[in-house]
Design an enzyme around this catalytic site. Structure first.
Site, PDB file in Angstrom:
ATOM      1  N   ASP A   9       0.544  -1.124  -0.153  1.00 12.77           N
ATOM      2  CA  ASP A   9       0.225  -0.044   0.106  1.00 12.77           C
ATOM      3  C   ASP A   9       0.898   1.339   0.253  1.00 12.77           C
ATOM      4  OD1 ASP A   9       0.828  -0.257   2.288  1.00 12.77           O
ATOM      5  OD2 ASP A   9      -1.022  -0.600   3.422  1.00 12.77           O
ATOM      6  N   ASN A  49      -7.027  -2.523  14.285  1.00 15.83           N
ATOM      7  CA  ASN A  49      -8.650  -2.692  14.054  1.00 15.83           C
ATOM      8  C   ASN A  49      -8.482  -3.998  13.175  1.00 15.83           C
ATOM      9  OD1 ASN A  49      -7.275  -1.714  11.566  1.00 15.83           O
ATOM     10  ND2 ASN A  49      -8.664   0.165  11.129  1.00 15.83           N
ATOM     11  N   HIS A  78      -6.609  -4.515  10.174  1.00 16.24           N
ATOM     12  CA  HIS A  78      -6.669  -4.295   8.889  1.00 16.24           C
ATOM     13  C   HIS A  78      -5.576  -4.926   8.549  1.00 16.24           C
ATOM     14  CE1 HIS A  78      -4.241  -0.078   9.506  1.00 16.24           C
ATOM     15  NE2 HIS A  78      -3.314  -1.075   9.538  1.00 16.24           N
ATOM     16  N   GLU A 127      -9.360  -1.603   5.508  1.00 16.19           N
ATOM     17  CA  GLU A 127      -9.858  -1.282   6.844  1.00 16.19           C
ATOM     18  C   GLU A 127     -11.222  -2.172   6.830  1.00 16.19           C
ATOM     19  OE1 GLU A 127      -8.148   0.512   8.582  1.00 16.19           O
ATOM     20  OE2 GLU A 127      -7.370   2.257   7.956  1.00 16.19           O
TER      21      GLU A 127
HETATM   22  P1  PGA Z   1       2.511  -1.284  12.866  1.00  8.51           P
HETATM   23  O1  PGA Z   1       1.395  -1.396  11.764  1.00  8.51           O
HETATM   24  O2  PGA Z   1       3.561  -2.546  12.458  1.00  8.51           O
HETATM   25  O3  PGA Z   1       3.195   0.161  13.037  1.00  8.51           O
HETATM   26  O4  PGA Z   1       2.030  -1.676  14.242  1.00  8.51           O
HETATM   27  C1  PGA Z   1       0.590  -2.353  11.483  1.00  8.51           C
HETATM   28  C2  PGA Z   1      -0.378  -2.279  10.356  1.00  8.51           C
HETATM   29  O5  PGA Z   1      -0.888  -1.171  10.442  1.00  8.51           O
HETATM   30  O6  PGA Z   1      -0.489  -2.949   9.483  1.00  8.51           O
END
Ligand code: PGA
Length: 245
Positions: free
Chosen positions: A68, A137, A139, A144
């Site tokens: 992404d 959450n 994702h 999302e």
């Molecule tokens: P993080 O993010 O590795 O900074 O916890 C994970 C994500 O949002 O996929």
């Protein structure tokens, strides 16, 4: 069924994840690696850099596709995922930059950019090993929580909780982009193998939800339970709620 590998801590998680990626590249030097950004994979990338510097790993034939990118950030913005990948991995390993791919967040034409990215993944013959983090959450990539699983690369509006989580990297919460391009769930699920990594107590509730809750687009990572070859490498803290009723 997701295979679970428990590690002592973040460093142990990072080394074990690097071992899986390294094995993939040794067994298939021209692998297509699906790569992720965020704080979780940083230690894994550092380990890969170290092994590459020692001569134990060769990225010269590896091709990559990232999950992404924020929409609206120029490539060289210090919070773009293009910049992140340069600074955390690509600059330090012998990868051919022409073989690295990230959605172009500076392209305002979402439809054209997402179609281009989908075709690119297809033209590479699909992804051999996809690395994933998981958002608080649920994702994966920037897919999302939603009412349906999105199939292909698409434009998303970031959840408020994601903007909150990512605000720590920006001077001001208002600077966090509100939109992104992300690989779809269908493309992620088409990867031959998936490696998902998680560390820390903050991830414990969502890891439990992913493994024990219903498979639903409200928890995008839960779909991974329907993939035939997924490994979760997570530290004791991230797994700490798994066996609690
Ligand atoms: P993080 O993010 O590795 O900074 O916890 C994970 C994500 O949002 O996929």
């Amino acid at each position: 069924m997701i295979k679970i590998v428990e590690t002592r801590d973040y460093n142990d998680m990072s080394r074990k994840a690097a071992n899986v990626i390294s094995a993939q590249v040794i067994l298939k030097p021209d692998s297509v690696l699906g790569l992720a950004t965020g704080s979780t994979p940083v230690g894994c990338y550092q380990t890969l850099v170290h092994w590459c510097e020692k001569g134990d790993l060769d990225f010269s034939k590896v091709r990559t596709v990232n999950l992404d990118e924020y929409q609206g950030l120029e490539k060289w913005h210090d919070q773009s995922y293009y910049y992140f990948m340069r600074e955390n991995l690509f600059k330090y390993v012998n990868i051919n930059l022409d073989n690295t791919n990230i959605p172009d967040g500076s392209n305002p034409d979402a439809e054209a950019e997402c179609a281009r990215y989908h075709e690119l993944i297809e033209s590479m013959g699909g992804i051999d090993l996809q690395l994933l983090g998981i958002g608080n959450n649920g994702h994966i990539g920037f897919n999302e929580p939603a009412d349906v699983f999105a199939d292909k690369t698409h434009k998303v509006e970031l959840a408020e909780s994601t903007i909150d989580a990512n605000a720590r990297f920006f001077k001001d919460r208002d600077e966090v982009p509100r939109f992104a391009y992300t690989m779809g769930i269908g493309e992620i699920m088409s990867a031959k193998k998936i490696l998902i990594i998680a560390s820390g107590k903050a991830k414990a509730p969502i890891i439990r939800e992913m493994i024990k809750g219903p498979v639903t687009p409200k928890v995008p990572a839960s779909i991974l339970r329907f993939h035939p070859d997924v490994t979760l490498i997570a530290d004791v803290d991230a797994l700490s709620l798994l066996n609690k009723e």
